[in-house]
Design a protein around this motif. Structure first.
Motif, mmCIF file in Angstrom:
data_model
loop_
_atom_site.group_PDB
_atom_site.id
_atom_site.type_symbol
_atom_site.label_atom_id
_atom_site.label_comp_id
_atom_site.label_asym_id
_atom_site.label_seq_id
_atom_site.Cartn_x
_atom_site.Cartn_y
_atom_site.Cartn_z
ATOM 1 N N THR A 216 0.888 -1.161 0.000
ATOM 2 C CA THR A 216 0.000 0.000 0.000
ATOM 3 C C THR A 216 0.928 1.213 0.000
ATOM 4 O O THR A 216 2.100 1.090 0.359
ATOM 5 N N THR B 164 -2.840 10.152 -0.917
ATOM 6 C CA THR B 164 -3.426 9.637 -2.157
ATOM 7 C C THR B 164 -2.336 9.500 -3.225
ATOM 8 O O THR B 164 -1.311 10.195 -3.165
ATOM 9 N N LYS C 76 -11.950 -6.639 -3.287
ATOM 10 C CA LYS C 76 -12.507 -7.230 -2.061
ATOM 11 C C LYS C 76 -12.646 -8.745 -2.168
ATOM 12 O O LYS C 76 -12.503 -9.461 -1.186
ATOM 13 N N VAL D 40 -6.066 4.947 -2.544
ATOM 14 C CA VAL D 40 -6.129 5.434 -1.162
ATOM 15 C C VAL D 40 -4.844 5.002 -0.467
ATOM 16 O O VAL D 40 -4.500 3.823 -0.455
ATOM 17 N N SER E 5 -6.376 6.673 4.930
ATOM 18 C CA SER E 5 -7.183 5.715 5.681
ATOM 19 C C SER E 5 -7.227 6.107 7.168
ATOM 20 O O SER E 5 -8.271 6.051 7.805
ATOM 21 N N CYS F 57 -9.440 9.308 7.701
ATOM 22 C CA CYS F 57 -10.898 9.128 7.716
ATOM 23 C C CYS F 57 -11.286 8.003 8.674
ATOM 24 O O CYS F 57 -12.368 7.446 8.555
ATOM 25 N N ARG G 249 -12.638 4.627 7.277
ATOM 26 C CA ARG G 249 -13.802 4.542 6.375
ATOM 27 C C ARG G 249 -13.368 4.151 4.971
ATOM 28 O O ARG G 249 -14.126 3.596 4.193
ATOM 29 N N LEU G 250 -12.159 4.497 4.604
ATOM 30 C CA LEU G 250 -11.571 4.027 3.335
ATOM 31 C C LEU G 250 -10.380 3.150 3.689
ATOM 32 O O LEU G 250 -9.626 3.471 4.609
ATOM 33 N N GLU G 251 -10.226 2.058 2.958
ATOM 34 C CA GLU G 251 -9.080 1.179 3.235
ATOM 35 C C GLU G 251 -7.960 1.437 2.236
ATOM 36 O O GLU G 251 -8.238 1.732 1.064
ATOM 37 N N THR H 126 -5.410 1.037 -0.624
ATOM 38 C CA THR H 126 -5.499 0.199 -1.831
ATOM 39 C C THR H 126 -4.277 -0.719 -1.908
ATOM 40 O O THR H 126 -3.134 -0.236 -1.977
#
Ligand SMILES: O=C(O)CCC(=O)C(=O)O
Ligand SMILES: [Fe+2]
Length: 160
Positions: free
Chosen positions: A23, A28, A44, A60, A65, A68, A71-73, A75
């Motif tokens: 990741t 971003t 997923k 992301v 991550s 937030c 709420r966003l994982e 990528t």
């Protein structure tokens, strides 16, 4: 912004792992592949998605991550060279300043959304990622570095 170049696989016709699964240590990243594809995104359901070359791919990063509060994982992605051409890609990323404390605003933390990550300095996270311990943990280094074990998870661990 960076422009990266990848040479063709050493053995023609045999796909080559050009960048290991990871990741990004960014807020971003926006990627644009020119002519030769290679980017692969983990979905997923566990399959790998291959964005087409004429598209922008928004990733992301770890620190978005955290910002937030999960709420966003982040990528999960990698690069596999399958074609025999040279590959060029532009990577436009936004990164916190070293002295920035990475943490969500208080509006995003409440009883339904407890704090998932301990606040940290971006520079400390980078130091961890490039340590012998951190590098082995990619792509799960963020959770180990700053993840907070929730009461529910603790209960699960005790039950096992
Ligand atoms: O080359 C790509 O498409 C991705 C590069 C990448 O993942 C990175 O630089 O972190
Ligand atoms: Fe990346």
């Amino acid at each position: 912004m960076r422009i990266a170049h990848y040479g063709p696989p050493k053995t023609p016709g045999q796909p080559a792992n050009a960048m290991a699964v990871h990741t990004d240590m960014t807020f971003t990243s926006i990627l644009c592949q020119h002519e030769e594809e290679g980017l692969e995104i983990l979905s997923k359901d566990g399959s790998w998605i291959t964005p087409s070359r004429n598209s922008l791919t928004f990733l992301v990063g770890d620190e978005l991550s955290v910002l937030c509060n999960g709420r966003l994982e982040p990528t999960i992605h990698r690069v596999t060279m399958r074609g025999n051409g040279h590959r060029y890609v532009t990577n436009y990323s936004s990164v916190p300043k070293n002295e920035t404390v990475v943490q969500p605003p208080e509006e995003l933390v409440d009883t339904e959304h407890p704090l998932l990550f301990k606040p940290f300095y971006h520079s400390d996270y980078l130091r961890f990622l490039f340590s012998q311990e951190g590098i082995k943990l990619i792509p799960n280094a963020l959770k180990v570095f700053s993840g907070i074990i929730t009461a529910a998870e603790e209960g699960k661990a005790e039950a096992n």
